[in-house]
Design an enzyme around this catalytic site. Structure first.
Site, PDB file in Angstrom:
ATOM      1  N   GLY A  55       0.866  -1.179   0.000  1.00 11.40           N
ATOM      2  CA  GLY A  55       0.000   0.000   0.000  1.00 11.40           C
ATOM      3  C   GLY A  55       0.903   1.229   0.000  1.00 11.40           C
ATOM      4  O   GLY A  55       1.800   1.344   0.844  1.00 11.40           O
ATOM      5  N   ARG A  91      10.278  -0.783  -4.531  1.00  8.56           N
ATOM      6  CA  ARG A  91       9.067  -0.840  -5.362  1.00  8.56           C
ATOM      7  C   ARG A  91       8.988   0.445  -6.195  1.00  8.56           C
ATOM      8  O   ARG A  91       9.038   1.543  -5.643  1.00  8.56           O
ATOM      9  CB  ARG A  91       7.810  -1.013  -4.491  1.00  8.56           C
ATOM     10  CG  ARG A  91       7.844  -2.352  -3.737  1.00  8.56           C
ATOM     11  CD  ARG A  91       6.494  -2.801  -3.268  1.00  8.56           C
ATOM     12  NE  ARG A  91       5.597  -3.102  -4.363  1.00  8.56           N
ATOM     13  CZ  ARG A  91       4.285  -3.291  -4.203  1.00  8.56           C
ATOM     14  NH1 ARG A  91       3.748  -3.190  -3.001  1.00  8.56           N
ATOM     15  NH2 ARG A  91       3.512  -3.567  -5.227  1.00  8.56           N
ATOM     16  N   ASP A 250      -1.389   4.769  -6.394  1.00  2.00           N
ATOM     17  CA  ASP A 250       0.029   4.689  -6.017  1.00  2.00           C
ATOM     18  C   ASP A 250       0.820   5.879  -6.532  1.00  2.00           C
ATOM     19  O   ASP A 250       1.905   6.167  -6.053  1.00  2.00           O
ATOM     20  CB  ASP A 250       0.624   3.378  -6.531  1.00  2.00           C
ATOM     21  CG  ASP A 250      -0.025   2.209  -5.811  1.00  2.00           C
ATOM     22  OD1 ASP A 250      -1.165   1.853  -6.168  1.00  2.00           O
ATOM     23  OD2 ASP A 250       0.582   1.702  -4.859  1.00  2.00           O
ATOM     24  N   LYS A 261      -3.562  -0.284  -8.685  1.00  2.00           N
ATOM     25  CA  LYS A 261      -3.437  -1.725  -8.896  1.00  2.00           C
ATOM     26  C   LYS A 261      -4.026  -2.158 -10.230  1.00  2.00           C
ATOM     27  O   LYS A 261      -5.063  -1.648 -10.650  1.00  2.00           O
ATOM     28  CB  LYS A 261      -4.123  -2.445  -7.723  1.00  2.00           C
ATOM     29  CG  LYS A 261      -4.044  -3.942  -7.751  1.00  2.00           C
ATOM     30  CD  LYS A 261      -2.630  -4.478  -7.868  1.00  2.00           C
ATOM     31  CE  LYS A 261      -1.667  -3.983  -6.815  1.00  2.00           C
ATOM     32  NZ  LYS A 261      -0.281  -4.417  -7.027  1.00  2.00           N
TER      33      LYS A 261
HETATM   34  O1  MRU Z   1       0.816  -3.715  -4.704  1.00  2.00           O
HETATM   35  P1  MRU Z   1       0.111  -3.060  -3.556  1.00  2.00           P
HETATM   36  O2  MRU Z   1      -0.714  -3.989  -2.744  1.00  2.00           O
HETATM   37  O3  MRU Z   1       1.062  -2.235  -2.717  1.00  2.00           O
HETATM   38  O4  MRU Z   1      -0.877  -2.062  -4.287  1.00  2.00           O
HETATM   39  C1  MRU Z   1      -1.715  -1.273  -3.508  1.00  2.00           C
HETATM   40  C2  MRU Z   1      -2.685  -0.510  -4.258  1.00  2.00           C
HETATM   41  O5  MRU Z   1      -2.741  -0.534  -5.464  1.00  2.00           O
HETATM   42  C3  MRU Z   1      -3.518   0.399  -3.477  1.00  2.00           C
HETATM   43  O6  MRU Z   1      -4.767   0.538  -4.076  1.00  2.00           O
HETATM   44  C4  MRU Z   1      -2.786   1.725  -3.453  1.00  2.00           C
HETATM   45  O7  MRU Z   1      -1.533   1.585  -2.866  1.00  2.00           O
HETATM   46  C5  MRU Z   1      -3.556   2.774  -2.803  1.00  2.00           C
HETATM   47  S1  MRU Z   1      -3.085   2.824  -1.158  1.00  2.00           S
HETATM   48  C6  MRU Z   1      -3.998   3.559  -0.088  1.00  2.00           C
END
Ligand code: MRU
Length: 370
Positions: A55, A91, A250, A261
């Site tokens: 996240g 990441r 993100d 995502k």
């Molecule tokens: O790969 P992740 O689980 O880190 O991706 C998270 C997401 O896509 C969330 O929707 C995004 O980080 C928004 S966080 C509040």
């Protein structure tokens, strides 16, 4: 937010030793609630790359604490810059990671080596507290959207109120932040205020953050929800069963494009076709003011193909099990994010209020940053 009535955050400093960093191991949810203790840069880096924590906002905060852990071992300038570079490489898509590390380095480069570790803990704690405040503000600014949808659905007669059906993708709840979440903050606030809500939770293959994490945290807080396959959203929208969609992001460009995502773009297309309002909830730390064209300029993380070729669940013996779902000879690709062009968004919900997903809308909201 609460787990079975007890308030938790997704990251905190251990109250006993006052330096080790505690997080919930999200790879174990929803089957067991395990807590990790991070004591080294290596452990913090591993927690981010393995997605024990994930996240966008939470990645930034854990990276900030990871730098503090590194400085406990070696507060020298070279070691600090190396540690920050190592954390920054974990990441690529979530901009909060780079934002948090830049903020830490700005503070720490002007701090004497002997005081760096303490200063790093203080700055990481400030970032964490601000995250909580900003997400709560996002909740307050998003709440009227849900209240208005509820009023529009309110029956004129004595029938019971229909819940507002909100679709969300991935996990942008408190597990993805320090507390409240981004996309889920308005939903928690509506639920707490007694507005009837029901959340359509996209399962979010390949890692199933929706099915495992969003469903778990909504359930623990008592928010009505239903998990759906990633392909169901368009059908539900066509049949009037989605009143609005709220997702996190993100990275949002200065022009309002939103990387989130993988699969978010398809939901936004379906929402656009069905005139379902589609909102992106982000703190300002998720806005990348240096990028204009999200599709071409935002780096998309390509994750391991085994996330696609396998599925992890609970076996018939009640224990977690991973099974293969594709032919062993078939290759798989795993782009982890996609970019939804601003034109498909109804708007952005930020800690300062709601705005259009346009350069002008963002500039008006963040004159001091843009
Ligand atoms: O790969 P992740 O689980 O880190 O991706 C998270 C997401 O896509 C969330 O929707 C995004 O980080 C928004 S966080 C509040």
């Amino acid at each position: 937010m609460k787990i079975d009535g007890t308030p938790y955050r997704a990251v905190w400093v251990d109250e006993g030793d006052r330096w080790s960093v505690r997080v919930i191991d999200q790879t174990k949810l929803p089957w067991s609630l395990d807590f990790l203790r991070l004591t080294t840069l290596r452990q913090a880096t591993h927690a981010i790359t393995s997605m024990q924590i994930r996240g966008a906002p939470l990645i930034g905060v854990v990276a900030a604490y990871g730098l503090a852990l590194a400085l406990r071992d070696d507060p020298g300038t070279d070691a600090m810059e190396r540690a920050a570079a190592q954390l920054a490489g974990t990441r690529p898509t979530a901009i909060n990671l780079r934002w948090a590390l830049d903020r830490m380095l700005t503070r720490l480069r002007n701090t004497a080596a002997g005081q760096r570790a303490a200063a790093a803990y203080a700055e990481a704690a400030a970032i964490a507290e601000e995250d909580v405040e900003q997400n709560a503000a996002i909740g307050r600014h998003g709440l009227p959207l849900i209240q208005q949808a509820a009023e529009a659905k309110a029956p004129s007669g004595p029938q019971a109120s229909q819940p507002v059906n909100i679709l969300t993708h991935c996990n942008a709840g408190w597990l993805a932040t320090v507390d409240w979440g981004t996309a889920l903050a308005p939903i928690y606030m509506a639920h707490n205020a007694g507005v009837p809500v029901h959340v359509w939770v996209d399962e979010t293959r390949p890692r199933n953050q929706g099915a495992a994490l969003t469903a778990w945290e909504l359930g623990k807080h008592g928010v009505p929800h239903t998990v759906i396959s990633d392909n169901a959203g368009g059908h539900l929208m066509q049949h009037g069963q989605v009143d609005l969609a709220i997702v996190g992001a993100d990275r949002v460009t200065r022009t309002g494009d939103a990387a989130n995502k993988i699969g978010t773009y398809l939901k936004a297309l379906a929402a656009h076709d069905n005139k379902v309002p589609f909102w992106v909830a982000v703190p300002s730390s998720t806005i990348d003011w240096t990028v204009s064209d999200g599709v071409r300029e935002i780096p998309i993380e390509e994750r391991d193909a085994t996330e696609v070729t396998t599925v992890t669940g609970r076996g018939t013996d009640g224990r977690p099990a991973t099974v293969r779902v594709t032919p062993t000879s078939s290759p798989a690709a795993n782009p982890a994010f996609d970019v939804t062009p601003a034109r498909l968004l109804t708007g952005l919900i930020t800690e300062r209020g709601r705005c259009e997903a346009t350069a002008e809308g963002l500039q008006a909201m963040f004159r001091d940053r843009a």
